[in-house]
Structures are given as C-alpha cells and as structure tokens.
Scaffold this motif. Structure first.
Motif, PDB file in Angstrom:
ATOM      1  N   SER A 124     -37.613  -3.250  -2.562  1.00 32.71           N
ATOM      2  CA  SER A 124     -38.420  -4.421  -2.888  1.00 32.71           C
ATOM      3  C   SER A 124     -37.890  -5.186  -4.095  1.00 32.71           C
ATOM      4  CB  SER A 124     -39.877  -4.007  -3.159  1.00 32.71           C
ATOM      5  OG  SER A 124     -39.930  -3.085  -4.235  1.00 32.71           O
ATOM      6  N   ASP A 125     -36.838  -4.656  -4.744  1.00 31.13           N
ATOM      7  CA  ASP A 125     -36.288  -5.301  -5.931  1.00 31.13           C
ATOM      8  C   ASP A 125     -35.245  -6.329  -5.513  1.00 31.13           C
ATOM      9  OD1 ASP A 125     -35.020  -5.920  -8.407  1.00 31.13           O
ATOM     10  OD2 ASP A 125     -35.740  -4.020  -9.203  1.00 31.13           O
ATOM     11  N   LYS A 126     -35.434  -7.577  -5.925  1.00 28.42           N
ATOM     12  CA  LYS A 126     -34.527  -8.651  -5.520  1.00 28.42           C
ATOM     13  C   LYS A 126     -33.147  -8.525  -6.172  1.00 28.42           C
ATOM     14  CE  LYS A 126     -38.279 -11.932  -4.737  1.00 28.42           C
ATOM     15  NZ  LYS A 126     -38.865 -13.245  -5.097  1.00 28.42           N
ATOM     16  N   GLU A 127     -33.049  -7.729  -7.254  1.00 28.18           N
ATOM     17  CA  GLU A 127     -31.756  -7.602  -7.924  1.00 28.18           C
ATOM     18  C   GLU A 127     -30.793  -6.715  -7.132  1.00 28.18           C
ATOM     19  OE1 GLU A 127     -32.294  -6.179 -11.825  1.00 28.18           O
ATOM     20  OE2 GLU A 127     -33.566  -7.834 -12.477  1.00 28.18           O
ATOM     21  N   MET A 128     -31.333  -5.877  -6.256  1.00 25.71           N
ATOM     22  CA  MET A 128     -30.486  -4.973  -5.505  1.00 25.71           C
ATOM     23  C   MET A 128     -29.852  -5.730  -4.346  1.00 25.71           C
ATOM     24  SD  MET A 128     -31.099  -2.535  -7.463  1.00 25.71           S
ATOM     25  CE  MET A 128     -30.121  -1.281  -6.679  1.00 25.71           C
ATOM     26  N   LYS A 129     -28.535  -5.551  -4.157  1.00 26.05           N
ATOM     27  CA  LYS A 129     -27.818  -6.322  -3.147  1.00 26.05           C
ATOM     28  C   LYS A 129     -27.445  -5.501  -1.917  1.00 26.05           C
ATOM     29  CE  LYS A 129     -25.853  -9.435  -6.590  1.00 26.05           C
ATOM     30  NZ  LYS A 129     -24.624  -9.997  -7.165  1.00 26.05           N
ATOM     31  N   SER A 130     -27.398  -4.177  -2.042  1.00 29.46           N
ATOM     32  CA  SER A 130     -27.103  -3.330  -0.891  1.00 29.46           C
ATOM     33  C   SER A 130     -27.706  -1.961  -1.128  1.00 29.46           C
ATOM     34  CB  SER A 130     -25.590  -3.209  -0.665  1.00 29.46           C
ATOM     35  OG  SER A 130     -24.980  -2.569  -1.771  1.00 29.46           O
ATOM     36  N   ILE A 131     -27.736  -1.151  -0.101  1.00 30.28           N
ATOM     37  CA  ILE A 131     -28.437   0.123  -0.165  1.00 30.28           C
ATOM     38  C   ILE A 131     -27.489   1.257   0.223  1.00 30.28           C
ATOM     39  CG2 ILE A 131     -30.366   1.458   0.769  1.00 30.28           C
ATOM     40  CD1 ILE A 131     -31.155  -0.914  -0.981  1.00 30.28           C
ATOM     41  N   GLU A 132     -27.484   2.305  -0.564  1.00 32.53           N
ATOM     42  CA  GLU A 132     -26.799   3.545  -0.219  1.00 32.53           C
ATOM     43  C   GLU A 132     -27.701   4.697  -0.628  1.00 32.53           C
ATOM     44  OE1 GLU A 132     -24.247   4.055   1.517  1.00 32.53           O
ATOM     45  OE2 GLU A 132     -23.366   2.063   1.621  1.00 32.53           O
ATOM     46  N   VAL A 134     -26.659   7.697  -2.519  1.00 27.08           N
ATOM     47  CA  VAL A 134     -26.340   8.460  -3.718  1.00 27.08           C
ATOM     48  C   VAL A 134     -26.571   7.619  -4.960  1.00 27.08           C
ATOM     49  CG1 VAL A 134     -24.542   9.757  -4.894  1.00 27.08           C
ATOM     50  CG2 VAL A 134     -24.672   9.797  -2.437  1.00 27.08           C
ATOM     51  N   LEU A 135     -27.153   8.230  -5.977  1.00 27.74           N
ATOM     52  CA  LEU A 135     -27.433   7.524  -7.220  1.00 27.74           C
ATOM     53  C   LEU A 135     -26.483   7.984  -8.310  1.00 27.74           C
ATOM     54  CD1 LEU A 135     -31.324   7.787  -7.287  1.00 27.74           C
ATOM     55  CD2 LEU A 135     -29.958   5.822  -6.644  1.00 27.74           C
ATOM     56  N   VAL A 136     -25.985   7.051  -9.076  1.00 28.40           N
ATOM     57  CA  VAL A 136     -25.251   7.359 -10.297  1.00 28.40           C
ATOM     58  C   VAL A 136     -26.037   6.739 -11.432  1.00 28.40           C
ATOM     59  CG1 VAL A 136     -23.101   7.088 -11.574  1.00 28.40           C
ATOM     60  CG2 VAL A 136     -23.047   7.338  -9.107  1.00 28.40           C
ATOM     61  N   LEU A 137     -26.434   7.530 -12.401  1.00 31.23           N
ATOM     62  CA  LEU A 137     -27.299   7.036 -13.460  1.00 31.23           C
ATOM     63  C   LEU A 137     -26.641   7.274 -14.806  1.00 31.23           C
ATOM     64  CD1 LEU A 137     -29.269   9.047 -11.373  1.00 31.23           C
ATOM     65  CD2 LEU A 137     -30.788   7.294 -12.202  1.00 31.23           C
ATOM     66  N   ARG A 138     -26.844   6.341 -15.717  1.00 34.17           N
ATOM     67  CA  ARG A 138     -26.267   6.479 -17.037  1.00 34.17           C
ATOM     68  C   ARG A 138     -27.200   5.825 -18.044  1.00 34.17           C
ATOM     69  NH1 ARG A 138     -24.367   2.108 -19.101  1.00 34.17           N
ATOM     70  NH2 ARG A 138     -23.075   3.225 -20.563  1.00 34.17           N
ATOM     71  N   ASP A 139     -27.131   6.284 -19.297  1.00 35.79           N
ATOM     72  CA  ASP A 139     -27.957   5.675 -20.334  1.00 35.79           C
ATOM     73  C   ASP A 139     -27.079   5.164 -21.457  1.00 35.79           C
ATOM     74  OD1 ASP A 139     -27.149   7.863 -21.727  1.00 35.79           O
ATOM     75  OD2 ASP A 139     -29.124   8.711 -22.038  1.00 35.79           O
ATOM     76  N   SER A 140     -27.710   4.574 -22.454  1.00 34.15           N
ATOM     77  CA  SER A 140     -27.058   3.975 -23.617  1.00 34.15           C
ATOM     78  C   SER A 140     -26.575   2.569 -23.285  1.00 34.15           C
ATOM     79  CB  SER A 140     -25.888   4.848 -24.099  1.00 34.15           C
ATOM     80  OG  SER A 140     -24.943   4.117 -24.809  1.00 34.15           O
ATOM     81  N   ALA A 141     -26.236   1.828 -24.319  1.00 37.89           N
ATOM     82  CA  ALA A 141     -25.700   0.479 -24.115  1.00 37.89           C
ATOM     83  C   ALA A 141     -24.321   0.575 -23.469  1.00 37.89           C
ATOM     84  CB  ALA A 141     -25.611  -0.248 -25.445  1.00 37.89           C
ATOM     85  N   ILE A 142     -23.952  -0.439 -22.697  1.00 40.24           N
ATOM     86  CA  ILE A 142     -22.660  -0.429 -22.020  1.00 40.24           C
ATOM     87  C   ILE A 142     -21.594  -0.796 -23.043  1.00 40.24           C
ATOM     88  CG2 ILE A 142     -21.293  -1.471 -20.176  1.00 40.24           C
ATOM     89  CD1 ILE A 142     -23.861  -1.976 -18.674  1.00 40.24           C
ATOM     90  N   ALA A 157     -27.284  -2.627  -8.847  1.00 39.15           N
ATOM     91  CA  ALA A 157     -27.620  -1.940 -10.091  1.00 39.15           C
ATOM     92  C   ALA A 157     -28.987  -2.392 -10.569  1.00 39.15           C
ATOM     93  CB  ALA A 157     -26.573  -2.207 -11.164  1.00 39.15           C
ATOM     94  N   LYS A 158     -29.710  -1.475 -11.163  1.00 37.66           N
ATOM     95  CA  LYS A 158     -31.012  -1.762 -11.753  1.00 37.66           C
ATOM     96  C   LYS A 158     -30.986  -1.262 -13.186  1.00 37.66           C
ATOM     97  CE  LYS A 158     -35.427  -2.701 -12.129  1.00 37.66           C
ATOM     98  NZ  LYS A 158     -35.920  -4.097 -12.150  1.00 37.66           N
ATOM     99  N   THR A 159     -31.324  -2.124 -14.118  1.00 38.45           N
ATOM    100  CA  THR A 159     -31.263  -1.782 -15.537  1.00 38.45           C
ATOM    101  C   THR A 159     -32.668  -1.714 -16.120  1.00 38.45           C
ATOM    102  OG1 THR A 159     -29.110  -2.847 -15.776  1.00 38.45           O
ATOM    103  CG2 THR A 159     -30.355  -2.457 -17.788  1.00 38.45           C
ATOM    104  N   LEU A 167     -30.826   2.035 -19.610  1.00 40.19           N
ATOM    105  CA  LEU A 167     -30.528   2.940 -18.503  1.00 40.19           C
ATOM    106  C   LEU A 167     -30.151   2.101 -17.300  1.00 40.19           C
ATOM    107  CD1 LEU A 167     -30.611   5.806 -17.161  1.00 40.19           C
ATOM    108  CD2 LEU A 167     -32.943   5.245 -16.494  1.00 40.19           C
ATOM    109  N   THR A 168     -28.977   2.355 -16.751  1.00 41.36           N
ATOM    110  CA  THR A 168     -28.512   1.629 -15.581  1.00 41.36           C
ATOM    111  C   THR A 168     -28.461   2.576 -14.388  1.00 41.36           C
ATOM    112  OG1 THR A 168     -27.177   0.171 -16.952  1.00 41.36           O
ATOM    113  CG2 THR A 168     -26.676   0.213 -14.599  1.00 41.36           C
ATOM    114  N   VAL A 169     -29.147   2.208 -13.309  1.00 33.72           N
ATOM    115  CA  VAL A 169     -29.153   2.978 -12.075  1.00 33.72           C
ATOM    116  C   VAL A 169     -28.291   2.249 -11.063  1.00 33.72           C
ATOM    117  CG1 VAL A 169     -30.569   3.961 -10.236  1.00 33.72           C
ATOM    118  CG2 VAL A 169     -31.476   3.796 -12.558  1.00 33.72           C
ATOM    119  N   LEU A 170     -27.265   2.932 -10.563  1.00 37.39           N
ATOM    120  CA  LEU A 170     -26.338   2.319  -9.616  1.00 37.39           C
ATOM    121  C   LEU A 170     -26.423   3.030  -8.281  1.00 37.39           C
ATOM    122  CD1 LEU A 170     -23.886   2.505 -12.413  1.00 37.39           C
ATOM    123  CD2 LEU A 170     -23.848   0.398 -11.126  1.00 37.39           C
TER     124      LEU A 170
END
Length: 386
Positions: A124-132, A134-142, A157-159, A167-170
C-alpha cells in the motif's frame, strides 16, 4: 471487556465488599487481582460471581461490558500468510534493533483478505516500486558510498527516520541473495559495523506442538550459509573492541511458533538459535522422534534459545553478527547485488608481497621397518602366559 463504553454506576461499591463474597479455589487469585495486576479467566469468573452477590445492579452493568463473541479462528499457515508474517516480523525486529518506534510501521498482523493478495507488507506504500520476498535492512545515516544509491530510490526502499537514526528497508533481488546466502533477513547495523542473517522456519500445529521436520530445502540453505561463512572466515581475526562478538556465527534460525492472531501485535512468537548451535542440536537424541526421524518441538529448545527481546538487545548492542572486518566485505557485496548485477560472488581479497613465497612442504624419507636379529638363533622363544 469494552473499556471504552463507559457507564455510570448507581452507587459506589467498595472493593472490600467484593472480596468478602469471593469463594472457591480461585478466590485467592481474584483477591490478589483486585489489589492490582493481571487476572486469569477462572479468577475473573470468581470475581464476577462475587460482584453479583455484592450488588446485582452493578453486576448487570459490568456484565454488559463483556464481549462474549467468539474470537476469529487462528489463521492457517499458508505460504502467502507465512511470507507476510516473516516480512512483518523482520521489519518490526529491525525497528526495535534501531531503537525506532514501532508505530512508524503500520501493517495489519494478518494477511489482508483481498481479491488479489498482497505480496509485501509495503504494497500500500506508494514509494515502493516493485515487490520481492527477501528483506535487507540497515540502520544509521547513509554515510558509506556503497549505499548512496538508496537515496535515489532506484530500487524499492522504505526509510524510517527518528532523530539522528535512519532505518532503510530494501526489498532486494531474491534470486541472487537466496542463491548465495540462503537467508530471509539481512540486517546491516552500520552504526556498530555488524551484519546479521536470519532464516525463518515455521513449526506446525496451532502452537507449534506438531514440531518442525528439517528437509532438503533447509539443508540447501545451510550449505549456502556455510559457504558464505567459510569466505568470511578468510577476513582473519578482528582484534578491535568494535569488532568483538560473543561468537563467530552471524547466522541465526528463527523457528516461528505460530502466526499472529487477529489482535496480536509485535513479533511472531518463536525461538532464535545460532546456526552453529542448531548443527549440534540435530545430532542429539532430543532432536529425534519416536521412530528415529529428525524433528524438533518447542520443548526441544528448552531454555537454550534467544527470545525476540533478547535477540533484539544483543544485535542492537553489537554483541553478535559479522565483525567489522567482515562487514567491510559484505557491504560492497550486498550493494552490488541490489544494483541488479548478477553473478556477484562474495570473496575476500588477500595480498602477498613479492618476496613471500609459499612454503614448500618438507620431504619425508620413507622409513623401512627392519626386525631385530634373534639373540639365540635356532632356540624356540619362551612363551609367558599372563
């Protein structure tokens, strides 16, 4: 109880008046709950019976606040529902590790019933462009150049932001990651330079009572993890304080007890085990069924597992996962895969000076056994019986 449906009582009723009417084996629990604290169903029934005796009019008002409709049946663990539960649990776990409010992530506990079933918790998130999957998650500033492409939203990606923490969820390329690592969740803690891998498995039954039987798929996933672990071991020993870990195993298995019910929130209940411990557990009699087959139950783990809260705290403080040396190798590798490059191989580059040459193995002369000459030729040796 419907606590939002307020009703004014005709008169005040002392708690001591209810305590006087308490009878039965659960009276002591009900009396304790009236002083503050949780109450079991049987103790609550004793409390309501006492209230009815103490004041029938007040009991009638309180009785109407109780919702006696049967709760919805527990969801059956279909593949789509399990995938939803794994993704939702992974995002919730990542938020807690990064010390971000879980309220930033709004997702139903169960897979929404629609004509076209959603494939991701971010559908339901408009920022997401495709679906898979497996999740890769990371925290801290890029701050690492290898992760700068995330800011351009080239890949789904969802930040989540909260103060100085990001936190960025890819949603990453499933094929390449699964082929090489065999895991469902990769958490990159850039703040403490640690990476953790988690593979989810579902116990069968309403509350996991039917156990889990390891199959060929798990074995293939473990082989991929072993291959990655062997490569990471070539990084050498990290002697720094930042690189210190409780153990050398960054891979974990989470055995989920059941899917979340209609009113549950937070983590999918389950048990976290280091992969190295799992390998030892399957070789013990406790992991064998009545007919000798390999199967594990919740009681098989006993107290030898990490709860979700303990796992989150351990990862958030950097006590487990890949070392700083290994993380420096993993981040470029993961970034290349998420850029869509196929055929990327996890490797550790080693350098050797020109003066160094591989040590030649010493030559060993073959030893030939020569029996000693007899002291008295022709004389029969004396036999001694012990």
């Amino acid at each position: 109880m419907d606590m939002w449906n307020h009703k004014e009582l005709p008169r005040a009723l002392r708690v001591s008046a209810i305590k006087k009417e308490l009878v039965g084996p659960q009276a002591w629990r009900a009396r304790k709950a009236l002083d503050g604290g949780p109450c079991s169903p049987s103790a609550f029934k004793a409390m309501m019976d006492a209230l009815k005796k103490a004041d029938p009019k007040i009991f009638k008002i309180a009785d109407k606040l109780i919702d006696r409709r049967p709760p919805p049946a527990d969801p059956k663990p279909t593949a789509a529902r399990q995938n939803w539960a794994y993704q939702r649990d992974a995002v919730t776990t990542a938020l807690e590790i990064a010390r971000l409010p879980k309220e930033l992530f709004r997702s139903p506990s169960q897979l929404p019933e629609r004509k076209e079933a959603p494939r991701s918790v971010f559908d339901s998130d408009k920022e997401m462009k495709s679906i898979e999957d497996v999740l890769v998650l990371r925290d801290s500033a890029i701050r690492d150049p290898d992760w700068q492409f995330v800011t351009d939203q080239l890949y789904p990606a969802k930040t989540f932001d909260n103060g100085a923490t990001t936190l960025t969820v890819l949603l990453a390329n499933k094929l390449e990651l699964e082929r090489q690592l065999g895991v469902d969740l990769i958490y990159v803690n850039e703040t403490l330079n640690a990476v953790v891998f988690v593979q989810y498995k579902m116990l069968r039954g309403r509350d996991g009572e039917d156990g889990y039987r390891p199959d060929g798929q798990l074995q293939a996933e473990i082989e991929r993890m072993d291959g990655a672990a062997k490569t990471l071991a070539e990084c050498g020993v990290d002697e720094s304080c930042d690189g210190y870990r409780f153990g050398t195993d960054p891979f974990f298995l989470k055995f989920c007890k059941k899917l979340l019910t209609h009113n549950d929130q937070g983590h999918v209940p389950g048990y976290y085990l280091p992969l190295s411990y799992w390998k030892k557990l399957v070789d013990t009699p406790e992991a064998r069924g009545s007919r000798g087959g390999l199967i594990v139950y919740p009681e098989t783990f006993g107290r030898r597992h990490f709860t979700p809260s303990a796992f989150v705290d351990m990862i958030a403080r950097g006590w487990a996962g890949a070392t700083t040396l290994q993380t420096s190798v993993l981040i470029p590798y993961l970034a290349e895969i998420m850029r869509g490059k196929t055929g990327v191989v996890l490797a550790v580059e080693t350098t050797r000076s020109l003066d160094e040459s591989p040590e030649e193995e010493p030559e060993f002369a073959e030893r030939i056994f020569v029996p000693p000459k007899p002291r008295h030729p022709g004389r029969k040796r004396k036999a001694i019986q012990l």
